[in-house]
Design an enzyme around this catalytic site. Structure first.
Site, short mmCIF file in Angstrom:
data_model
loop_
_atom_site.label_atom_id
_atom_site.label_comp_id
_atom_site.label_asym_id
_atom_site.label_seq_id
_atom_site.Cartn_x
_atom_site.Cartn_y
_atom_site.Cartn_z
N GLU A 282 -68.33 -43.20 -89.91
CA GLU A 282 -69.20 -44.31 -89.33
C GLU A 282 -69.18 -45.33 -90.36
O GLU A 282 -69.62 -46.56 -89.84
CB GLU A 282 -70.64 -43.85 -89.08
CG GLU A 282 -70.62 -42.48 -88.32
CD GLU A 282 -70.43 -42.64 -86.80
OE1 GLU A 282 -69.64 -43.76 -86.44
OE2 GLU A 282 -70.83 -41.91 -85.89
N HIS B 149 -71.36 -35.29 -94.18
CA HIS B 149 -70.62 -34.66 -93.10
C HIS B 149 -70.70 -33.05 -93.14
O HIS B 149 -70.70 -32.63 -94.25
CB HIS B 149 -69.07 -35.02 -93.02
CG HIS B 149 -68.66 -34.99 -91.54
ND1 HIS B 149 -68.08 -33.71 -91.31
CD2 HIS B 149 -68.43 -36.07 -90.65
CE1 HIS B 149 -67.57 -33.65 -90.20
NE2 HIS B 149 -67.85 -34.93 -89.66
C1 LIG Z 1 -73.80 -36.05 -90.99
C2 LIG Z 1 -75.10 -35.01 -91.22
C3 LIG Z 1 -75.87 -34.84 -90.01
C4 LIG Z 1 -74.44 -33.72 -91.82
O1 LIG Z 1 -75.75 -32.81 -91.91
P1 LIG Z 1 -75.65 -31.42 -92.56
O2 LIG Z 1 -74.12 -30.95 -92.85
O3 LIG Z 1 -76.27 -30.77 -91.43
O4 LIG Z 1 -76.47 -31.67 -93.91
P2 LIG Z 1 -78.08 -31.42 -94.08
O5 LIG Z 1 -78.77 -32.00 -92.90
O6 LIG Z 1 -78.06 -29.77 -94.21
O7 LIG Z 1 -78.12 -32.10 -95.25
C5 LIG Z 1 -78.11 -31.12 -96.54
C6 LIG Z 1 -78.80 -32.15 -97.64
O8 LIG Z 1 -78.15 -33.18 -97.88
C7 LIG Z 1 -78.95 -34.41 -97.73
N1 LIG Z 1 -78.37 -35.36 -97.17
C8 LIG Z 1 -77.18 -35.11 -96.06
N2 LIG Z 1 -76.76 -36.39 -95.50
C9 LIG Z 1 -77.47 -37.28 -96.29
C10 LIG Z 1 -77.27 -38.79 -96.20
N3 LIG Z 1 -76.70 -39.37 -95.50
N4 LIG Z 1 -78.42 -39.25 -96.99
C11 LIG Z 1 -79.16 -38.68 -98.00
N5 LIG Z 1 -79.37 -37.32 -98.04
C12 LIG Z 1 -78.33 -36.69 -97.01
C13 LIG Z 1 -80.04 -33.92 -96.83
O9 LIG Z 1 -81.14 -34.82 -97.16
C14 LIG Z 1 -80.22 -32.24 -97.25
O10 LIG Z 1 -80.83 -32.21 -98.62
P3 LIG Z 1 -82.19 -30.99 -98.62
O11 LIG Z 1 -81.13 -30.02 -98.89
O12 LIG Z 1 -82.62 -31.58 -100.05
O13 LIG Z 1 -82.83 -31.25 -97.65
C15 LIG Z 1 -76.07 -35.59 -92.52
O14 LIG Z 1 -75.10 -35.72 -93.70
C16 LIG Z 1 -76.47 -36.97 -91.96
O15 LIG Z 1 -77.60 -36.86 -91.84
N6 LIG Z 1 -75.76 -38.23 -92.40
C17 LIG Z 1 -76.22 -39.43 -92.05
C18 LIG Z 1 -76.06 -39.90 -90.54
C19 LIG Z 1 -74.62 -40.03 -90.12
O16 LIG Z 1 -73.87 -40.74 -91.10
N7 LIG Z 1 -74.24 -39.54 -89.12
C20 LIG Z 1 -72.71 -39.82 -88.84
C21 LIG Z 1 -72.09 -38.35 -88.86
S1 LIG Z 1 -70.17 -38.59 -88.63
#
Ligand SMILES: CC(C)(COP(=O)(O)OP(=O)(O)OC[C@H]1O[C@@H](n2cnc3c(N)ncnc32)[C@H](O)[C@@H]1OP(=O)(O)O)[C@@H](O)C(=O)NCCC(=O)NCCS
Length: 379
Positions: free
Chosen positions: A322, A268
């Site tokens: 989720e 998140h």
């Molecule tokens: C929710 C989400 C978009 C938040 O993203 P964010 O805060 O912008 O985090 P980032 O996209 O910058 O990710 C940071 C790091 O954690 C990793 N990471 C984050 N969520 C991850 C996940 N669910 N699975 C695997 N790796 C994950 C990313 O790959 C990234 O790694 P890197 O730095 O080596 O590239 C992200 O955690 C995600 O994509 N989750 C899966 C989708 C999901 O469950 N969405 C519902 C949201 S309520």
């Protein structure tokens, strides 16, 4: 004359506007470190079971919990608006392909509703009046479309049932058990608002141009649809189905990460601990989901948390809302492709609260960009 702000050097916001405050709000507050979500002063974990979804929607819109009479009037108003225009029913029956994605149908139906809405009894505040109608009609649109695509008779709203129970009734044609109705009511409460998330930001940006409510809600629906935002719960369910057995969890997750794909339902932007909504949903899922699926989900949670912690020691990646939503929605009988649209049935009330707040003190959103393209080309 140039404004004070335009004379100042532009500030560079981080990618994704992470950590940037773009508005003051009195609607909801997220404590990402403590793992708390507050609606208008109330801890969201305390609300399910004590207040109905309608009471929470009223709270979000007005800033106070309704008394008995206020709640009665609010519920009556929502019920009065549940039926959708006959023109929209014909559109769903005759123009919409049965194979269409329900979320796309919902987005289109909101646009369509604006063209055919009744202008009778306009009240002082068109946003509130149209917002009440939209909030009331999301479940009807989805349930009608679902039954039409299955070649079943549509089931009209039942005024004896509250919002959550009526949605389940319109989908299945049967009155839901009290346990299932309560589970969905709790889900709707937990998902109703969540600070400046992407779809809320879309809604606020759109309404800040002083366009109409329907356009702002269409923008928000389109934003919620993405897998990084609201599109995850069906993918969580698909992941559980694809893993199938507890012994396969670790290999499946490692394979996925090796392909550089994310594990849905984890991580998140704001929470650095377990999402508080996830805790409540897990409790509900433990009571109503099939025990084998619940055990599998628990194993996925444990294994994924361990693997993700090894990969990202700097940043805990825990279950988000989720993950257990998918179990709750499945257990109450919602088809997988209606998971995200059902999320919208809840969040639409938050969007409207945020739109009302934006309009109270509006300034058009108009950030700027740094041009980094080639300079001075000539033909
Ligand atoms: C929710 C989400 C978009 C938040 O993203 P964010 O805060 O912008 O985090 P980032 O996209 O910058 O990710 C940071 C790091 O954690 C990793 N990471 C984050 N969520 C991850 C996940 N669910 N699975 C695997 N790796 C994950 C990313 O790959 C990234 O790694 P890197 O730095 O080596 O590239 C992200 O955690 C995600 O994509 N989750 C899966 C989708 C999901 O469950 N969405 C519902 C949201 S309520």
């Amino acid at each position: 004359m140039a404004s004070q702000a335009s004379k100042q050097p532009a500030l560079r916001a981080p990618p994704g506007l992470e950590g940037v405050i773009v508005a003051d709000t009195m609607i909801s507050k997220i404590d990402g470190i403590g793992g708390k979500l507050i609606y208008r002063g109330y801890n969201v974990q305390d609300l399910p079971g004590k207040a109905s979804f309608e009471a929470v929607a009223y709270l979000l819109w007005t800033g106070h919990m309704p008394n008995e009479e206020e709640l009665l009037i609010f519920k009556r108003n929502l019920k009065r608006h549940r039926k959708i225009s006959e023109k929209l029913v014909m559109f769903l029956k005759e123009a919409v392909p049965k194979s269409a994605e329900p979320f796309v149908v919902l987005r289109t139906a909101v646009s369509y509703l604006q063209m055919v809405r009744s202008k009778e009894n306009p009240r002082d505040d068109p946003v509130l009046e149209n917002g009440t109608a939209l909030g009331a009609q999301f479940p009807t649109i989805l349930a009608y479309f679902h039954r039409i695509r299955k070649n079943k008779e549509i089931v009209e709203p039942n005024p004896d049932l509250d919002h959550a129970a009526n949605y389940l009734y319109m989908l299945s044609g049967k009155e839901p058990s009290e346990e299932n109705a309560k589970a969905l009511d709790s889900y709707l409460i937990l998902l109703a608002d969540h600070g400046m998330n992407a779809s809320t930001f879309s809604a606020r940006v759109t309404i800040s141009t002083l366009t109409d409510l329907y356009s702002a809600i269409v923008a928000a629906i389109g934003t919620l649809k993405g897998p990084l935002h609201g599109g995850a719960p069906s993918q969580v369910w698909e992941m559980l189905e694809s893993i199938g057995e507890e012994e396969l969890v670790e290999t499946w997750l490692l394979d996925r990460l090796a392909r550089n794909e994310r594990i849905m339902g984890f991580g998140h932007r704001i929470y650095r601990t377990e999402d508080p909504r996830s805790k409540v949903l897990k409790g509900i899922a433990s009571k109503i989901s099939d025990p084998k699926t619940f055990a599998l989900a628990n194993t996925v949670e444990e294994v994924a948390r361990r693997i993700l912690q090894q990969r990202h020691p700097e940043r805990p990646l825990d279950t988000n809302v989720e993950f257990y939503s998918s179990l709750v929605l499945n257990a109450v009988g919602i088809p997988t492709d209606l998971f995200t649209p059902t999320f919208a049935c809840s969040r639409v009330f938050g969007w409207i609260a945020q739109i009302l707040e934006q309009l109270e003190n509006n300034r058009i959103f108009r950030p700027t960009t740094e041009y980094v393209g080639p300079p001075n080309l000539s033909l």
